[in-house]
Scaffold this motif. Structure first.
Motif, PDB file in Angstrom:
ATOM      1  N   LEU A 181       0.833  -1.218   0.000  1.00 47.30           N
ATOM      2  CA  LEU A 181       0.000   0.000   0.000  1.00 47.30           C
ATOM      3  C   LEU A 181       0.864   1.263   0.000  1.00 47.30           C
ATOM      4  CD1 LEU A 181      -2.581  -1.107   2.738  1.00 47.30           C
ATOM      5  CD2 LEU A 181      -2.954  -1.078   0.260  1.00 47.30           C
ATOM      6  N   GLU A 182       2.152   1.052  -0.217  1.00 47.18           N
ATOM      7  CA  GLU A 182       3.141   2.144  -0.211  1.00 47.18           C
ATOM      8  C   GLU A 182       3.278   2.821   1.128  1.00 47.18           C
ATOM      9  OE1 GLU A 182       2.875   4.320  -3.860  1.00 47.18           O
ATOM     10  OE2 GLU A 182       3.220   2.419  -4.898  1.00 47.18           O
ATOM     11  N   ILE A 183       3.048   2.028   2.166  1.00 48.87           N
ATOM     12  CA  ILE A 183       3.306   2.504   3.529  1.00 48.87           C
ATOM     13  C   ILE A 183       4.571   1.782   3.980  1.00 48.87           C
ATOM     14  CG2 ILE A 183       2.443   2.493   5.930  1.00 48.87           C
ATOM     15  CD1 ILE A 183       0.617   4.174   4.242  1.00 48.87           C
ATOM     16  N   PRO A 184       5.665   2.516   4.224  1.00 46.45           N
ATOM     17  CA  PRO A 184       6.889   1.841   4.665  1.00 46.45           C
ATOM     18  C   PRO A 184       6.655   1.145   6.009  1.00 46.45           C
ATOM     19  CG  PRO A 184       7.291   4.160   4.113  1.00 46.45           C
ATOM     20  CD  PRO A 184       5.820   3.971   4.103  1.00 46.45           C
ATOM     21  N   ALA A 185       7.131  -0.064   6.127  1.00 42.81           N
ATOM     22  CA  ALA A 185       6.896  -0.826   7.355  1.00 42.81           C
ATOM     23  C   ALA A 185       8.051  -1.763   7.618  1.00 42.81           C
ATOM     24  CB  ALA A 185       5.612  -1.634   7.219  1.00 42.81           C
ATOM     25  N   GLN A 186       8.268  -2.062   8.902  1.00 43.56           N
ATOM     26  CA  GLN A 186       9.346  -2.991   9.261  1.00 43.56           C
ATOM     27  C   GLN A 186       8.874  -3.925  10.373  1.00 43.56           C
ATOM     28  OE1 GLN A 186      13.294  -1.278   9.755  1.00 43.56           O
ATOM     29  NE2 GLN A 186      13.703  -2.723  11.412  1.00 43.56           N
ATOM     30  N   SER A 187       9.160  -5.205  10.207  1.00 47.53           N
ATOM     31  CA  SER A 187       8.719  -6.171  11.217  1.00 47.53           C
ATOM     32  C   SER A 187       9.772  -6.339  12.310  1.00 47.53           C
ATOM     33  CB  SER A 187       8.442  -7.518  10.554  1.00 47.53           C
ATOM     34  OG  SER A 187       9.648  -8.043  10.023  1.00 47.53           O
ATOM     35  N   PHE A 188       9.282  -6.717  13.501  1.00 50.29           N
ATOM     36  CA  PHE A 188      10.156  -6.976  14.654  1.00 50.29           C
ATOM     37  C   PHE A 188       9.709  -8.245  15.363  1.00 50.29           C
ATOM     38  CE2 PHE A 188      10.498  -2.378  14.360  1.00 50.29           C
ATOM     39  CZ  PHE A 188      11.775  -2.073  14.803  1.00 50.29           C
ATOM     40  N   THR A 189      10.614  -9.179  15.593  1.00 50.15           N
ATOM     41  CA  THR A 189      10.307 -10.278  16.521  1.00 50.15           C
ATOM     42  C   THR A 189      10.497  -9.721  17.939  1.00 50.15           C
ATOM     43  OG1 THR A 189      12.585 -10.994  16.641  1.00 50.15           O
ATOM     44  CG2 THR A 189      11.222 -12.019  14.923  1.00 50.15           C
ATOM     45  N   GLY A 190      10.086 -10.490  18.931  1.00 52.92           N
ATOM     46  CA  GLY A 190      10.285 -10.061  20.320  1.00 52.92           C
ATOM     47  C   GLY A 190      11.759  -9.825  20.614  1.00 52.92           C
ATOM     48  N   PHE A 191      12.593 -10.673  20.050  1.00 53.41           N
ATOM     49  CA  PHE A 191      14.038 -10.591  20.251  1.00 53.41           C
ATOM     50  C   PHE A 191      14.607  -9.311  19.645  1.00 53.41           C
ATOM     51  CE2 PHE A 191      18.278 -12.097  18.507  1.00 53.41           C
ATOM     52  CZ  PHE A 191      18.939 -11.946  19.715  1.00 53.41           C
ATOM     53  N   GLN A 192      14.077  -8.931  18.477  1.00 53.73           N
ATOM     54  CA  GLN A 192      14.629  -7.757  17.794  1.00 53.73           C
ATOM     55  C   GLN A 192      14.263  -6.446  18.488  1.00 53.73           C
ATOM     56  OE1 GLN A 192      13.017  -8.875  13.962  1.00 53.73           O
ATOM     57  NE2 GLN A 192      15.056  -9.176  13.119  1.00 53.73           N
ATOM     58  N   VAL A 193      13.153  -6.434  19.264  1.00 51.81           N
ATOM     59  CA  VAL A 193      12.751  -5.142  19.869  1.00 51.81           C
ATOM     60  C   VAL A 193      13.810  -4.651  20.860  1.00 51.81           C
ATOM     61  CG1 VAL A 193      11.010  -3.967  21.259  1.00 51.81           C
ATOM     62  CG2 VAL A 193      10.288  -5.521  19.421  1.00 51.81           C
ATOM     63  N   PRO A 194      14.280  -5.287  21.892  1.00 51.48           N
ATOM     64  CA  PRO A 194      13.798  -6.528  22.461  1.00 51.48           C
ATOM     65  C   PRO A 194      12.721  -6.308  23.536  1.00 51.48           C
ATOM     66  CG  PRO A 194      15.839  -5.863  23.535  1.00 51.48           C
ATOM     67  CD  PRO A 194      15.478  -4.758  22.576  1.00 51.48           C
ATOM     68  N   ILE A 195      11.850  -7.342  23.624  1.00 51.63           N
ATOM     69  CA  ILE A 195      10.860  -7.390  24.702  1.00 51.63           C
ATOM     70  C   ILE A 195      11.413  -8.382  25.720  1.00 51.63           C
ATOM     71  CG2 ILE A 195       8.501  -8.074  25.306  1.00 51.63           C
ATOM     72  CD1 ILE A 195       7.689  -7.083  22.495  1.00 51.63           C
ATOM     73  N   VAL A 196      11.894  -7.845  26.833  1.00 51.88           N
ATOM     74  CA  VAL A 196      12.605  -8.683  27.797  1.00 51.88           C
ATOM     75  C   VAL A 196      11.611  -9.230  28.829  1.00 51.88           C
ATOM     76  CG1 VAL A 196      14.537  -8.772  29.431  1.00 51.88           C
ATOM     77  CG2 VAL A 196      14.621  -7.207  27.470  1.00 51.88           C
ATOM     78  N   THR A 197      11.719 -10.515  29.112  1.00 49.05           N
ATOM     79  CA  THR A 197      10.796 -11.141  30.070  1.00 49.05           C
ATOM     80  C   THR A 197      11.589 -11.883  31.140  1.00 49.05           C
ATOM     81  OG1 THR A 197      10.703 -13.323  29.027  1.00 49.05           O
ATOM     82  CG2 THR A 197       9.227 -11.639  28.118  1.00 49.05           C
ATOM     83  N   ASP A 198      10.850 -12.381  32.131  1.00 46.35           N
ATOM     84  CA  ASP A 198      11.487 -13.309  33.075  1.00 46.35           C
ATOM     85  C   ASP A 198      11.640 -14.665  32.376  1.00 46.35           C
ATOM     86  OD1 ASP A 198       9.026 -14.588  33.189  1.00 46.35           O
ATOM     87  OD2 ASP A 198       8.462 -13.749  35.128  1.00 46.35           O
ATOM     88  N   SER A 199      12.029 -15.692  33.127  1.00 44.55           N
ATOM     89  CA  SER A 199      12.364 -16.960  32.466  1.00 44.55           C
ATOM     90  C   SER A 199      11.293 -18.029  32.622  1.00 44.55           C
ATOM     91  CB  SER A 199      13.680 -17.492  33.038  1.00 44.55           C
ATOM     92  OG  SER A 199      14.689 -16.561  32.751  1.00 44.55           O
ATOM     93  N   VAL A 200      10.099 -17.648  33.041  1.00 44.78           N
ATOM     94  CA  VAL A 200       9.055 -18.657  33.245  1.00 44.78           C
ATOM     95  C   VAL A 200       8.442 -19.006  31.883  1.00 44.78           C
ATOM     96  CG1 VAL A 200       6.974 -19.276  34.516  1.00 44.78           C
ATOM     97  CG2 VAL A 200       8.610 -17.660  35.508  1.00 44.78           C
ATOM     98  N   HIS A 201       8.973 -20.064  31.266  1.00 44.14           N
ATOM     99  CA  HIS A 201       8.512 -20.442  29.932  1.00 44.14           C
ATOM    100  C   HIS A 201       7.019 -20.701  29.928  1.00 44.14           C
ATOM    101  CE1 HIS A 201      12.231 -20.589  27.747  1.00 44.14           C
ATOM    102  NE2 HIS A 201      12.812 -21.220  28.737  1.00 44.14           N
ATOM    103  N   SER A 202       6.383 -20.329  28.840  1.00 41.55           N
ATOM    104  CA  SER A 202       4.951 -20.508  28.557  1.00 41.55           C
ATOM    105  C   SER A 202       4.039 -19.549  29.320  1.00 41.55           C
ATOM    106  CB  SER A 202       4.481 -21.960  28.750  1.00 41.55           C
ATOM    107  OG  SER A 202       4.144 -22.194  30.088  1.00 41.55           O
ATOM    108  N   ARG A 203       4.561 -18.819  30.273  1.00 35.93           N
ATOM    109  CA  ARG A 203       3.772 -17.789  30.941  1.00 35.93           C
ATOM    110  C   ARG A 203       4.677 -16.684  31.478  1.00 35.93           C
ATOM    111  NH1 ARG A 203       1.296 -21.795  35.465  1.00 35.93           N
ATOM    112  NH2 ARG A 203       1.337 -23.209  33.725  1.00 35.93           N
ATOM    113  N   ALA A 204       5.603 -16.272  30.634  1.00 34.03           N
ATOM    114  CA  ALA A 204       6.594 -15.281  31.072  1.00 34.03           C
ATOM    115  C   ALA A 204       5.939 -13.917  31.292  1.00 34.03           C
ATOM    116  CB  ALA A 204       7.693 -15.173  30.032  1.00 34.03           C
ATOM    117  N   ARG A 205       6.565 -13.128  32.155  1.00 32.53           N
ATOM    118  CA  ARG A 205       6.107 -11.748  32.384  1.00 32.53           C
ATOM    119  C   ARG A 205       7.111 -10.781  31.764  1.00 32.53           C
ATOM    120  NH1 ARG A 205       2.291 -10.437  36.311  1.00 32.53           N
ATOM    121  NH2 ARG A 205       1.479 -12.277  37.358  1.00 32.53           N
TER     122      ARG A 205
END
Ligand code: ADP
Ligand code: ASP
Ligand code: MG
Length: 409
Positions: free
Chosen positions: A88-112
């Protein structure tokens, strides 16, 4: 220039056509001058498909590998969404959680989420692009992929809105707002125009999956204005906000239900101080959320302690308690999976008496047996046989005349 965060759930990005359609909505916001951050879920059915793949490999897949597997769903959508915007001619860029990064605790499957570093997103926004961020996933301090629990993309969106000090966070979904009961269960449910954070917290916490509870916690803590609306026909939707911002409070806002509760009962525990701690401590150490708790004093100096957990946690809870039962010299521990929890929620409960009586009378008239009752300031919950879940919700919805709310507004 204001930042808005828009989250599109699974059905809203469920096909190439849906992604193309909702990306036009984002393009419209951009053309109006907003800086847009889009958070997306996996395409509908994808997370369930991935769960089934793992379960076909092993009955109890490890949480770490589950997170690695499930996070792939959202990665597909961010790339497709960015491509749709670029079309649509709107410049856009994707981010995974790692690329942002969105940092969480280590509780897999229900991290905060513990921290979001917004510099990379701000750089993209300042370069005039839309940032398309994968919901539901994060990264812990040792670079392991984590996920935030089912429905967790809502939380990614609200947490990003808080971190970016966004003007509004919009949750686009397949219903046009928050209803007095799940519209799939109660045909006559009414859309709620405005609801308090507190009520929404209780609704999400007791089965209204339209918003993940942690998303509402974030929104309430940082006072993020939240709007839930349809991605199919965007309208006003439901605003989730502070109590002061709502003029008229109905007695009851909604009825919710959870199918898939399980009950754990430790029988014949010698009645002495520290029992509840000895039983519930190890459960909490195993990261199992306990919901309702009831303790009955027996006549022979023993006590029974019953509590409810999510049915997926029942196995682990029973495993954790087996040695505890031996240590405490208790009789036995038993589990029951066939429960549903039904809740009646409303801030108006604080100032109106008789809500519990209306609830219990309506259930009694349908012959529905109540097993456990628990109350908070603005909620009454009961557990019943899961077979009666939908009947109970419909019965209570009409006992509190919630169909009529929609007509008045
Ligand atoms: P998304 O994929 O967009 O995140 P969800 O499936 O997680 O959507 O949530 C939307 C669904 O929540 C609706 O389709 C509806 O059936 C269900 N739901 C449950 N309770 C409520 C409620 N009180 N109001 C609105 N929707 C509800
Ligand atoms: N895809 C994840 C789920 O299905 C997260 C989300 O959709 O919010 O639970
Ligand atoms: Mg959801």
């Amino acid at each position: 220039m204001s930042i808005i965060v828009e989250k599109y759930g699974g059905t809203s990005v469920g096909s190439i056509e849906r992604i193309q359609s909702v990306s036009k909505n984002v393009a419209k916001q951009v053309r109006q001058g907003y800086k847009a951050v889009v958070v997306v879920s996996a395409m509908s059915g994808e997370t369930n498909r991935l769960v089934a793949l793992a379960k076909s490999m092993t009955a109890r897949p490890s949480d770490r590998e589950m997170d690695t597997l499930l996070s792939t769903g959202e990665q597909v959508t961010i790339a497709l969404f960015a491509l749709a915007l670029q079309n649509l001619e709107i410049p856009a860029q994707s981010f995974t959680g790692f690329q942002v990064p969105i940092v969480t605790d280590s509780v897999h499957s229900r991290a905060r989420i513990t921290n979001i570093e917004v510099e990379s997103i701000l750089a993209v926004l300042n370069a005039g692009k839309v940032a398309v961020v994968a919901g539901f996933q994060g990264i812990n301090s040792t670079n392991e992929i984590t996920t935030l629990g089912r429905g967790g993309s809502d939380t990614t969106a609200v947490a990003l809105a808080a971190a970016l000090k966004a003007k509004e966070c919009r949750i686009y979904t397949d219903v046009d707002g928050v209803y007095t009961a799940d519209p799939r269960v109660v045909e006559g449910a009414s859309r709620i125009p405005k609801i308090t954070y507190e009520e929404m917290l209780e609704m999400s916490g007791s089965g209204a999956k339209v918003m993940q509870i942690r998303a509402v916690e974030f929104a309430s803590k940082y006072e993020i204005p939240l709007r839930v609306l349809s991605s199919f026909e965007p309208d006003e939707g439901t605003i989730i906000t502070k109590e002061e911002d709502i003029m008229e409070q109905p007695k009851i806002s909604g009825i919710t239900s959870v199918d898939g509760e399980a009950k754990v009962t430790v029988r014949g525990v010698p009645d002495r101080p520290g029992i509840a701690y000895s039983i519930l401590g190890p459960i909490s150490d195993a990261h199992i959320n306990v919901d309702m708790i009831v303790q009955n004093i027996g006549t022979d100096e023993t006590t029974d302690l019953t509590f409810t957990v999510n049915q997926d946690d029942l196995h682990t809870a029973l495993d954790v308690l087996a040695p505890v039962v031996r240590e405490l010299d208790a009789e036995t521990v038993v589990g029951d999976k066939n429960l549903a929890k039904i809740s009646v929620i409303g801030v108006g409960m604080r100032s109106h008496a008789g809500i519990a009586t209306t609830m219990f009378k309506a259930l009694a008239e349908k012959g529905i047996n109540i097993q456990i009752i628990s109350t908070s300031e603005i909620k009454i919950s009961v557990t019943i046989d899961r077979e009666y879940r939908e009947l109970a919700v419909r019965t209570l919805h009409s006992a509190f005349r919630l169909e009529e709310r929609g007509k008045k507004e």
